[in-house]
Design a protein around this motif. Sequence first.
Motif, PDB file in Angstrom:
ATOM      1  N   ALA A 194     -31.384  30.126  27.362  1.00  0.00           N
ATOM      2  CA  ALA A 194     -31.079  30.888  28.572  1.00  0.00           C
ATOM      3  C   ALA A 194     -29.876  31.796  28.345  1.00  0.00           C
ATOM      4  N   LEU A 195     -29.843  32.899  29.092  1.00  0.00           N
ATOM      5  CA  LEU A 195     -28.748  33.875  29.032  1.00  0.00           C
ATOM      6  C   LEU A 195     -28.194  34.074  30.432  1.00  0.00           C
ATOM      7  N   ASP A 196     -26.862  34.008  30.563  1.00  0.00           N
ATOM      8  CA  ASP A 196     -26.172  34.284  31.830  1.00  0.00           C
ATOM      9  C   ASP A 196     -25.423  35.597  31.667  1.00  0.00           C
ATOM     10  N   VAL A 197     -25.849  36.630  32.393  1.00  0.00           N
ATOM     11  CA  VAL A 197     -25.315  37.986  32.259  1.00  0.00           C
ATOM     12  C   VAL A 197     -24.218  38.212  33.302  1.00  0.00           C
ATOM     13  N   GLY A 198     -23.000  38.502  32.843  1.00  0.00           N
ATOM     14  CA  GLY A 198     -21.882  38.677  33.759  1.00  0.00           C
ATOM     15  C   GLY A 198     -21.420  37.345  34.318  1.00  0.00           C
ATOM     16  N   CYS A 199     -21.117  36.414  33.427  1.00  0.00           N
ATOM     17  CA  CYS A 199     -20.875  35.016  33.827  1.00  0.00           C
ATOM     18  C   CYS A 199     -19.528  34.787  34.480  1.00  0.00           C
ATOM     19  N   GLY A 200     -18.565  35.744  34.342  1.00  0.00           N
ATOM     20  CA  GLY A 200     -17.227  35.469  34.836  1.00  0.00           C
ATOM     21  C   GLY A 200     -16.612  34.314  34.066  1.00  0.00           C
ATOM     22  N   ARG A 201     -16.170  33.302  34.788  1.00  0.00           N
ATOM     23  CA  ARG A 201     -15.623  32.105  34.132  1.00  0.00           C
ATOM     24  C   ARG A 201     -16.691  31.045  33.903  1.00  0.00           C
ATOM     25  N   GLY A 202     -17.944  31.471  33.968  1.00  0.00           N
ATOM     26  CA  GLY A 202     -19.028  30.518  33.750  1.00  0.00           C
ATOM     27  C   GLY A 202     -19.372  29.737  35.000  1.00  0.00           C
ATOM     28  N   TYR A 203     -19.304  30.420  36.162  1.00  0.00           N
ATOM     29  CA  TYR A 203     -19.537  29.731  37.439  1.00  0.00           C
ATOM     30  C   TYR A 203     -20.917  29.084  37.502  1.00  0.00           C
ATOM     31  N   LEU A 204     -21.916  29.808  37.045  1.00  0.00           N
ATOM     32  CA  LEU A 204     -23.282  29.294  37.119  1.00  0.00           C
ATOM     33  C   LEU A 204     -23.449  28.037  36.269  1.00  0.00           C
ATOM     34  N   SER A 205     -22.781  28.005  35.139  1.00  0.00           N
ATOM     35  CA  SER A 205     -22.934  26.865  34.228  1.00  0.00           C
ATOM     36  C   SER A 205     -22.403  25.571  34.824  1.00  0.00           C
ATOM     37  N   THR A 206     -21.532  25.663  35.819  1.00  0.00           N
ATOM     38  CA  THR A 206     -20.968  24.459  36.429  1.00  0.00           C
ATOM     39  C   THR A 206     -21.904  23.847  37.467  1.00  0.00           C
ATOM     40  N   HIS A 207     -22.965  24.561  37.826  1.00  0.00           N
ATOM     41  CA  HIS A 207     -23.887  24.080  38.863  1.00  0.00           C
ATOM     42  C   HIS A 207     -25.284  23.768  38.328  1.00  0.00           C
ATOM     43  N   ILE A 208     -25.580  24.183  37.105  1.00  0.00           N
ATOM     44  CA  ILE A 208     -26.911  23.972  36.534  1.00  0.00           C
ATOM     45  C   ILE A 208     -27.083  22.502  36.151  1.00  0.00           C
ATOM     46  N   TYR A 209     -28.259  21.971  36.426  1.00  0.00           N
ATOM     47  CA  TYR A 209     -28.562  20.614  35.980  1.00  0.00           C
ATOM     48  C   TYR A 209     -28.740  20.625  34.457  1.00  0.00           C
ATOM     49  N   PRO A 210     -28.084  19.723  33.745  1.00  0.00           N
ATOM     50  CA  PRO A 210     -28.134  19.740  32.271  1.00  0.00           C
ATOM     51  C   PRO A 210     -29.551  19.678  31.715  1.00  0.00           C
ATOM     52  N   GLU A 211     -30.453  18.997  32.410  1.00  0.00           N
ATOM     53  CA  GLU A 211     -31.812  18.852  31.888  1.00  0.00           C
ATOM     54  C   GLU A 211     -32.653  20.114  32.064  1.00  0.00           C
ATOM     55  N   ASP A 212     -32.175  21.087  32.839  1.00  0.00           N
ATOM     56  CA  ASP A 212     -32.959  22.309  33.070  1.00  0.00           C
ATOM     57  C   ASP A 212     -32.908  23.272  31.887  1.00  0.00           C
ATOM     58  N   GLY A 271     -10.235  38.168  29.544  1.00  0.00           N
ATOM     59  CA  GLY A 271      -9.338  37.298  30.280  1.00  0.00           C
ATOM     60  C   GLY A 271     -10.062  36.149  30.948  1.00  0.00           C
ATOM     61  N   LEU A 272     -11.153  36.459  31.655  1.00  0.00           N
ATOM     62  CA  LEU A 272     -11.919  35.410  32.320  1.00  0.00           C
ATOM     63  C   LEU A 272     -12.554  34.465  31.308  1.00  0.00           C
ATOM     64  N   LEU A 273     -13.039  35.011  30.203  1.00  0.00           N
ATOM     65  CA  LEU A 273     -13.675  34.166  29.195  1.00  0.00           C
ATOM     66  C   LEU A 273     -12.671  33.234  28.520  1.00  0.00           C
ATOM     67  N   SER A 274     -11.398  33.645  28.481  1.00  0.00           N
ATOM     68  CA  SER A 274     -10.379  32.773  27.892  1.00  0.00           C
ATOM     69  C   SER A 274     -10.087  31.573  28.776  1.00  0.00           C
ATOM     70  N   MET A 275     -10.548  31.617  30.045  1.00  0.00           N
ATOM     71  CA  MET A 275     -10.333  30.516  30.986  1.00  0.00           C
ATOM     72  C   MET A 275     -11.673  29.976  31.481  1.00  0.00           C
ATOM     73  N   VAL A 276     -12.680  29.994  30.617  1.00  0.00           N
ATOM     74  CA  VAL A 276     -14.025  29.597  31.015  1.00  0.00           C
ATOM     75  C   VAL A 276     -14.037  28.134  31.452  1.00  0.00           C
ATOM     76  N   LEU A 277     -14.829  27.848  32.472  1.00  0.00           N
ATOM     77  CA  LEU A 277     -14.924  26.506  33.035  1.00  0.00           C
ATOM     78  C   LEU A 277     -15.839  25.621  32.186  1.00  0.00           C
ATOM     79  N   ASP A 284      -9.690  40.985  34.531  1.00  0.00           N
ATOM     80  CA  ASP A 284      -8.631  40.384  33.718  1.00  0.00           C
ATOM     81  C   ASP A 284      -7.427  39.996  34.575  1.00  0.00           C
ATOM     82  N   LEU A 285      -7.122  40.821  35.581  1.00  0.00           N
ATOM     83  CA  LEU A 285      -5.973  40.537  36.451  1.00  0.00           C
ATOM     84  C   LEU A 285      -6.174  39.278  37.276  1.00  0.00           C
ATOM     85  N   MET A 286      -7.432  38.889  37.483  1.00  0.00           N
ATOM     86  CA  MET A 286      -7.687  37.649  38.215  1.00  0.00           C
ATOM     87  C   MET A 286      -6.996  36.460  37.561  1.00  0.00           C
ATOM     88  N   THR A 287      -6.899  36.486  36.257  1.00  0.00           N
ATOM     89  CA  THR A 287      -6.375  35.330  35.530  1.00  0.00           C
ATOM     90  C   THR A 287      -4.895  35.094  35.798  1.00  0.00           C
TER      91      THR A 287
END
Length: 299
Positions: free
Chosen positions: A66-84, A96-102, A30-33
């Motif tokens: 699909a499920l992303d476990v421990g996503c942080g701000r959704g880092y993985l979602s910014t790199h996945i190809y939409p068609e996958d 805190g991190l989820l309130s600033m999700v990418l 949370d302090l990261m935010t």
Amino acid sequence: MVLTYFSRVFSSATVSMNVFNRVAKCRHRDLMTHHPHLSLVEYLRQEMAARLADRLSDITRKFERALDVGCGRGYLSTHIYPEDIQHLTQIDMSPGLLSMVLPSQVHNTETIHMDEETAEFAPDSFDLVMSCGSLHWVNDLPGLMRRMKRCLEPDGVFLGSMLGGQTLFQLRTALQLAETEIENGFGPHVSPMVEMADIGRLLHETGFSLITVDADEIQVRYPDMTRLMGDLVAMGEANCQWLSKPALRRDTIQRASDLYMEMYGDGSSVPATYQTVNFIGWKPHSSQPTPRSRGSATQ
């Protein structure tokens, strides 16, 4: 900070460990935010996410849920190809991190506040479960793997990347030498992490098939050791062991910084190595290939 003086040894048959204070870890995230330039200290999670997304794209299959476990701000979602992936669910323990999700590359993405250590979903809920850069803070890895296998449908995939036991070995060595020299001994300032063999064994004991585990390295250079330690705190990787030793003395930190530069630096910067343990396992299904019985080979 993320170091290791010793490795955690797991077995799916043992009682779950309670090494980390998960409330403290949530507070660290949370302090990261509050960081004025948050994106500048997310380089490790972003690099790990980019590499895991590349591994996902190598799988010749498209996933519906699909499920992303421990996503942080959704880092993985910014790199996945939409068609996958058709639909992505992201969970993390930090509101805190989820309130600033990418912004996600996957058009149908939902984000849920949930502690990955205790997360549980209905059986056969997903055909893909992923985790990138958060499992090294989970106390009960065997329990988490069992729950992930349960929520996967048959022939579903568990794909992940986590920090391994050789992470920041340079910093570990410098701190141990400095503390021994000045304080006549060293203690656990840091968090134990798993080795590559532990992950393979856990996946096998949990019942996954077609398992592959490998290790990779990410090397980053810093002006000095204190800048490295500052970045570790800023990126939410401060130590949260229940039995951690009190803070290091200033003279110990200074001596460790000098030793770090002497042993590994070039006079103007020092390297830091982050080891990533990458894995994939499949929930068993009758369509999967099976090994031949011993003695069946022909010349």
